[in-house]
Design an enzyme around this catalytic site. Structure first.
Site, PDB file in Angstrom:
ATOM      1  CE  LYS A   1      -1.623   2.811   2.704  1.00  0.00           C
ATOM      2  NZ  LYS A   1      -1.597   3.861   1.677  1.00  0.00           N
TER       3      LYS A   1
ATOM      4  CD  GLU B   1      13.356   0.884   8.980  1.00  0.00           C
ATOM      5  OE1 GLU B   1      13.920   1.876   9.464  1.00  0.00           O
ATOM      6  OE2 GLU B   1      13.790  -0.273   9.110  1.00  0.00           O
TER       7      GLU B   1
ATOM      8  CB  CYS C   1      13.442   8.881   7.915  1.00  0.00           C
ATOM      9  SG  CYS C   1      14.426   7.811   6.848  1.00  0.00           S
TER      10      CYS C   1
ATOM     11  CD  GLU D   1      10.416  12.900  10.906  1.00  0.00           C
ATOM     12  OE1 GLU D   1       9.232  12.533  11.020  1.00  0.00           O
ATOM     13  OE2 GLU D   1      11.305  12.182  10.414  1.00  0.00           O
TER      14      GLU D   1
END
Ligand code: NAD
Length: 478
Positions: A175, A253, A287, A380
């Site tokens: 997906k 992750e 990331c 983040e």
């Protein structure tokens, strides 16, 4: 320019869905493609297809050489279709074409790497512990694997899960993010061309809300044995909770807020140039971004001047142009989020360079004197925003680097290998760079996070083991 239309990919064939959605370019708003808006039923169909292909199909028990051939042929097809794949990324995500072509090349190398490992899978034997018995340790495919992926590496983010899954003998449902689903659809078609049996790889695309429905279906389905997820920490936690139902294997992750640490004895010009690319690569939508710069006080002013110089060399513009180094942010929503952090930075810290924005673009922006406990240093941002945090001692730098909920990556710049190694050992993250950032040209080293950056590893041998179960066999010799 034609606008491609993509269906679902189920049982090895394009499969239309009742509803469709559009994706527009974040650069100029033009229509980039139309996609099937798959829902719960489509997710169930995909899982059913992968389950049948695992339980009754040829793939899990196919000879290693067959897997090697399919993976190497797919790598070849990716390379032959590099322009098409890169164009998808440029149009749907605004990724600069040079980076997109680099991602296609890295994806082809990843497929080749796991093609090689497919040939090298070996169990082991326990022979001497009891002379009257023999023990075998077999490596078997984990079963049906569900891949839920983000938009920032829309090809490599899928390939780095799919290639080891296929090498191990798993079957797969995927997906992709609604913000850049095209590369996964092209990948499915190329795998079909390469000869992958129907049902081994299935893709359900969906727009934003349905995406969560499909993702939750995959995560909670008892017919799925393993989930490999890339995305935000909050979504990863929801995936982990849903996966608990049948205790499926989970790899996550997730996000990061990595510290790039510069000591006075570092090669400063290189360090400054790389410190800029560490947080501007993919417009900061990465990331592992080095989004906190821990800067020794003795070189503070000199280094900031170098940062300003290198920030000025970034080329913001049309992602289809080869000279462009930074494209737009992925969406209006993400752009507004990042602008919120710029306001916060202006209020709490000192703006050194950048801060401007137009369209969905944000300039490389550096804030100095950031308090490590502030939101600017802890959250983040996923945009080109750097927080500079001064330090005096090595111990202080390590403590600051570790004062984060995340633990994905980090960098250390110094002329002393003793200092470098002490810092590498002291910082609790899944990967560290010494006198470089993001890469030293060493592909296929395991990637993954400590702490809230996730669990499990991708790439390397560790990436293959994520898709294998160990089975032990005890044979009594008679
Ligand atoms: P996201 O969490 O919004 O979405 C990730 C994927 O999960 C998408 O496919 C989405 O449709 C799906 N999803 C959404 N809700 C879901 C739910 N409730 N259940 C199951 N699936 C659901 O993340 P994003 O905005 O696409 O990506 C950005 C994030 O990804 C950042 O936090 C970034 O740090 C992280 N990321 C991590 C790595 C890594 O390797 N650690 C790599 C790339 C990106």
């Amino acid at each position: 320019m034609t606008t491609p239309q993509f269906d679902l990919w189920l049982d090895g064939a394009n499969t239309p869905a009742a509803v469709r959605f559009e994706r527009h370019s974040p650069f100029d708003g033009t229509l980039a493609g139309t996609f099937a808006d798959g829902g719960e039923q489509d997710a169930a169909a995909a899982v059913g297809s992968a389950r049948r292909a695992f339980d009754d199909g040829p793939w899990p028990s196919s000879p290693a050489r067959r897997r090697f051939e399919i993976l190497t042929e797919t790598a070849r097809l990716l390379t032959a279709n590099a322009d098409l794949l890169a164009e998808r990324m440029v149009r749907e995500s605004g990724k600069p074409v040079t980076l997109a072509l680099g991602e296609v090349a890295a994806s082809a190398r990843c497929l080749e790497y796991y093609a090689g490992l497919a040939l090298a899978v070996e169990g082991s034997a326990v022979s001497e512990r009891n002379p009257g018995a023999l023990g075998l340790i077999l490596r078997e495919p984990v079963g049906v694997a569900a891949l839920i992926t983000a938009w920032n590496f829309p090809l490599l983010g899928v390939v780095c899960k799919l290639a080891p899954a296929l090498a191990a003998g798993c079957t797969v449902v995927a997906k992709p993010s609604h913000l850049c689903p095209g590369p996964t659809m092209l990948l499915a078609q190329l795998l079909g061309t390469a000869g992958l049996p129907g049902g081994v790889f299935n893709v359900v695309t969906s727009q934003r809300e349905q995406g969560a429905v499909v993702g939750q279906h995959f995560a909670s389905s008892r017919a799925v044995d393993k989930i490999a997820f890339t995305g935000s920490t909050a979504t990863g936690q929801a995936v982990m909770r849903a996966a608990a139902g049948n205790a499926k294997r989970v790899a996550l992750e997730l996000g990061g807020k990595s510290a790039n640490i510069v000591f006075p004895d570092a090669p400063l010009a290189d360090a400054a140039r790389t410190a800029i690319s560490a947080f501007t690569f993919n417009s900061g939508q990465q990331c592992s971004a080095g989004s906190r710069l821990l800067l020794h006080r003795d070189i503070h002013d000199e280094f900031l001047a170098l940062l300003v110089e290198h920030a000025g060399k970034q080329v913001l513009g049309d992602p289809a142009e080869a000279a462009t180094t930074m494209g737009p942010l992925i969406s209006r929503r993400q752009h507004e989020r990042v602008l919120g952090y710029l306001d916060l930075g202006r209020a709490e810290a000192k703006l050194v360079t950048g801060g401007g924005s137009h369209g969905n673009f944000v300039e490389p922006t550096v804030f100095d004197g950031v308090d490590n406990s502030s939101r600017l240093a802890q959250e983040e941002i996923f945009g080109p925003v750097l927080s500079v945090i001064p330090f005096t001692t090595e111990q202080e730098a390590v403590a600051l680097a570790n004062d984060s909920a995340y633990g994905l990556a980090g960098g250390v710049w110094t002329g002393s290998m003793d200092t470098a190694f002490r810092v590498v050992r002291g910082v609790r993250t899944g990967k560290m760079f010494v006198n470089c950032y993001n890469t030293a040209g060493l592909d296929d080293m395991p990637h993954g996070g400590y702490k809230e950056s996730g669990t499990g590893r991708e790439f390397g041998h560790a990436g293959l083991e994520e898709f294998q179960e160990l089975k032990t066999v005890q044979i009594l010799l008679r």
